[in-house]
Design a protein around this motif. Structure first.
Motif, PDB file in Angstrom:
ATOM      1  N   PHE A 192     -39.152  32.731 -19.463  1.00  0.00           N
ATOM      2  CA  PHE A 192     -39.444  33.756 -20.350  1.00  0.00           C
ATOM      3  C   PHE A 192     -40.043  33.219 -21.820  1.00  0.00           C
ATOM      4  O   PHE A 192     -39.271  32.528 -22.584  1.00  0.00           O
ATOM      5  CB  PHE A 192     -38.154  34.531 -20.706  1.00  0.00           C
ATOM      6  N   VAL A 193     -41.426  33.450 -21.855  1.00  0.00           N
ATOM      7  CA  VAL A 193     -42.065  32.618 -23.055  1.00  0.00           C
ATOM      8  C   VAL A 193     -42.439  33.710 -24.046  1.00  0.00           C
ATOM      9  O   VAL A 193     -43.133  34.623 -23.710  1.00  0.00           O
ATOM     10  CB  VAL A 193     -43.428  32.129 -22.404  1.00  0.00           C
ATOM     11  N   GLU A 194     -42.030  33.653 -25.125  1.00  0.00           N
ATOM     12  CA  GLU A 194     -42.249  34.926 -26.024  1.00  0.00           C
ATOM     13  C   GLU A 194     -42.203  34.262 -27.551  1.00  0.00           C
ATOM     14  O   GLU A 194     -41.779  33.230 -28.116  1.00  0.00           O
ATOM     15  CB  GLU A 194     -40.653  35.321 -26.164  1.00  0.00           C
ATOM     16  N   GLY A 195     -43.368  34.802 -28.035  1.00  0.00           N
ATOM     17  CA  GLY A 195     -43.511  34.663 -29.527  1.00  0.00           C
ATOM     18  C   GLY A 195     -43.843  33.501 -29.907  1.00  0.00           C
ATOM     19  O   GLY A 195     -43.538  32.866 -31.016  1.00  0.00           O
ATOM     20  N   ASN A 196     -44.497  32.562 -29.112  1.00  0.00           N
ATOM     21  CA  ASN A 196     -44.905  31.406 -29.416  1.00  0.00           C
ATOM     22  C   ASN A 196     -46.491  31.365 -30.211  1.00  0.00           C
ATOM     23  O   ASN A 196     -47.129  32.291 -29.563  1.00  0.00           O
ATOM     24  CB  ASN A 196     -44.993  30.346 -28.199  1.00  0.00           C
ATOM     25  N   TYR A 197     -46.950  30.318 -30.618  1.00  0.00           N
ATOM     26  CA  TYR A 197     -48.448  30.081 -31.044  1.00  0.00           C
ATOM     27  C   TYR A 197     -48.907  28.948 -30.290  1.00  0.00           C
ATOM     28  O   TYR A 197     -48.294  27.767 -30.631  1.00  0.00           O
ATOM     29  CB  TYR A 197     -48.245  29.904 -32.677  1.00  0.00           C
ATOM     30  N   PHE A 198     -49.921  29.135 -29.712  1.00  0.00           N
ATOM     31  CA  PHE A 198     -50.607  27.892 -29.106  1.00  0.00           C
ATOM     32  C   PHE A 198     -51.840  27.363 -29.541  1.00  0.00           C
ATOM     33  O   PHE A 198     -52.564  28.632 -29.702  1.00  0.00           O
ATOM     34  CB  PHE A 198     -50.765  28.278 -27.552  1.00  0.00           C
ATOM     35  N   TYR A 199     -52.023  26.492 -30.254  1.00  0.00           N
ATOM     36  CA  TYR A 199     -53.299  26.343 -30.765  1.00  0.00           C
ATOM     37  C   TYR A 199     -53.966  24.898 -30.150  1.00  0.00           C
ATOM     38  O   TYR A 199     -53.357  23.762 -30.215  1.00  0.00           O
ATOM     39  CB  TYR A 199     -53.010  25.917 -32.285  1.00  0.00           C
ATOM     40  N   SER A 200     -55.096  25.020 -29.552  1.00  0.00           N
ATOM     41  CA  SER A 200     -55.857  23.926 -29.050  1.00  0.00           C
ATOM     42  C   SER A 200     -54.913  23.482 -28.047  1.00  0.00           C
ATOM     43  O   SER A 200     -54.932  22.142 -27.947  1.00  0.00           O
ATOM     44  CB  SER A 200     -56.303  22.983 -29.913  1.00  0.00           C
ATOM     45  N   VAL A 201     -54.411  24.031 -26.990  1.00  0.00           N
ATOM     46  CA  VAL A 201     -53.770  23.710 -26.041  1.00  0.00           C
ATOM     47  C   VAL A 201     -54.605  24.052 -24.506  1.00  0.00           C
ATOM     48  O   VAL A 201     -54.979  25.170 -24.290  1.00  0.00           O
ATOM     49  CB  VAL A 201     -52.319  24.290 -25.858  1.00  0.00           C
ATOM     50  N   ASN A 202     -54.911  23.185 -23.670  1.00  0.00           N
ATOM     51  CA  ASN A 202     -55.615  23.252 -22.748  1.00  0.00           C
ATOM     52  C   ASN A 202     -55.280  24.403 -21.537  1.00  0.00           C
ATOM     53  O   ASN A 202     -55.821  25.318 -21.460  1.00  0.00           O
ATOM     54  CB  ASN A 202     -55.749  22.060 -21.701  1.00  0.00           C
ATOM     55  N   ASN A 203     -53.838  24.143 -21.302  1.00  0.00           N
ATOM     56  CA  ASN A 203     -53.373  25.105 -20.317  1.00  0.00           C
ATOM     57  C   ASN A 203     -51.902  25.362 -20.808  1.00  0.00           C
ATOM     58  O   ASN A 203     -50.992  24.860 -20.905  1.00  0.00           O
ATOM     59  CB  ASN A 203     -52.897  24.501 -18.887  1.00  0.00           C
ATOM     60  N   PRO A 204     -51.917  26.646 -21.788  1.00  0.00           N
ATOM     61  CA  PRO A 204     -50.462  27.065 -22.432  1.00  0.00           C
ATOM     62  C   PRO A 204     -49.395  27.190 -21.433  1.00  0.00           C
ATOM     63  O   PRO A 204     -48.161  26.847 -21.828  1.00  0.00           O
ATOM     64  CB  PRO A 204     -50.830  28.415 -22.970  1.00  0.00           C
TER      65      PRO A 204
END
Length: 325
Positions: free
Chosen positions: A251-263
């Protein structure tokens, strides 16, 4: 001013570090334990040398082990991995406490024939406010049905294998407010594709407010766990974020992904996993978060408040790591 008695690198002292309560899965009752309290109720010692540290973390009974300064752990015959017994709080003093060259092993010796939690499984361990680096194996390894483990506000880097590996039937763990950097295989959850007898139905873990600061992969890489809650983490410049396999539920919630090839991935290596996502932000990422199946909403399992994903790049680097509790 506190009076300290120095004996072979061990200072007997009142507790000086901040007191806080575990949250996430480490706060959920199970396996005969109500929540995670570490060494609460036991004495406190401050250690300044490797022999004193190694002796203290291996003692029976509740104990608060306060680390002062830098301690270099010898590699020896155990590849520099040192056992931690139940009912321990290991906490650094100030912002300079560090363990260098070795790692912490939370769990009984590996036994592939053991498929249910033994009565003497290691449990109720807290690790906070430490810099861990340079291990020739894992920085922190949790194994063999260990439960109620809280790993919080640490700085982890430059280990040869995992930064925090959780496997072999371990359960009810929270990994929070840590900074991971200069590291490759960061967080493993679940031993391997053939270890379902130990891992299936266990490995319930919460990862929140961690800063994956240019660490490469496995944030986490998960097998078999029925539910893993990954919320309010800051992913920056990683090859991939999260991978779910072997029917694990993320359960993936409220994250911030910056410059990630495959989040987030479910089509990865081995059998497919499950992933549900809510309120995440992706910036300069090459792929979307892969979703598949259903996962229990963590709100039904324990109380928590998720911060807005937009605030994560500010609050997580400001609050994660050492010297901030």
């Amino acid at each position: 001013m506190l009076a300290l008695a120095l004996v072979a690198g061990l200072l007997v002292a009142p507790v000086q570090a901040a007191v806080a309560s575990a949250d996430g899965f480490a706060s959920v009752a199970g396996h005969g334990q109500v929540t995670t309290t570490g060494g609460a109720g036991g004495p406190a010692v401050t250690v300044t040398t490797a022999p004193a540290f190694i002796e203290a973390i291996a003692r029976p009974g509740p104990l608060i082990v306060q680390v002062s300064g830098t301690i270099t752990l010898p590699r020896g015959s155990n590849d520099g991995m040192y056992p931690v017994t139940s009912d321990k709080t290991i906490i650094g003093l100030g912002s300079t406490a560090a363990l260098v060259g070795g790692g912490l092993n939370i769990g009984l010796p590996v036994d592939d024939d053991l498929t249910s939690p033994p009565a003497n499984a290691v449990h109720n361990v807290i690790i906070r406010n430490l810099r861990l680096s340079g291990a020739s194996d894992d920085l922190i390894n949790v194994q063999m049905f260990s439960h109620h483990i809280w790993i919080d506000h640490n700085d982890l880097s430059d280990g040869d294998d995992g930064a925090v590996d959780i496997k072999r039937g371990s359960d009810l763990v929270t990994v929070s407010w840590n900074r991971f950097h200069d590291h490759d295989k960061t967080l493993l959850l679940g031993h391997d594709d053939d270890n379902g007898a130990q891992d299936a139905g266990r490995l319930r873990t919460t990862y929140h407010h961690n800063y994956f600061d240019g660490s490469d992969q496995r944030h986490p890489r998960v097998r078999f766990a029925p539910i893993v809650h990954v919320y309010n983490n800051y992913f920056r410049d990683n090859s991939y974020g999260i991978a779910s396999t072997n029917d694990a539920g993320l359960f993936v919630e409220g994250n911030y992904f910056y410059s990630v090839n495959n989040p987030g991935r479910v089509d990865f290596s081995g059998p497919l996993g499950r992933m549900v996502q809510r309120d995440n932000i992706l910036v300069d990422c090459n792929h979307a978060i892969e979703v598949r199946g259903s996962v229990t909403d963590p709100r039904t399992l324990y109380p928590y408040t998720a911060d807005p994903a937009s605030s994560v790049p500010t609050i997580v680097p400001a609050g994660a790591g050492v010297g901030r509790i």
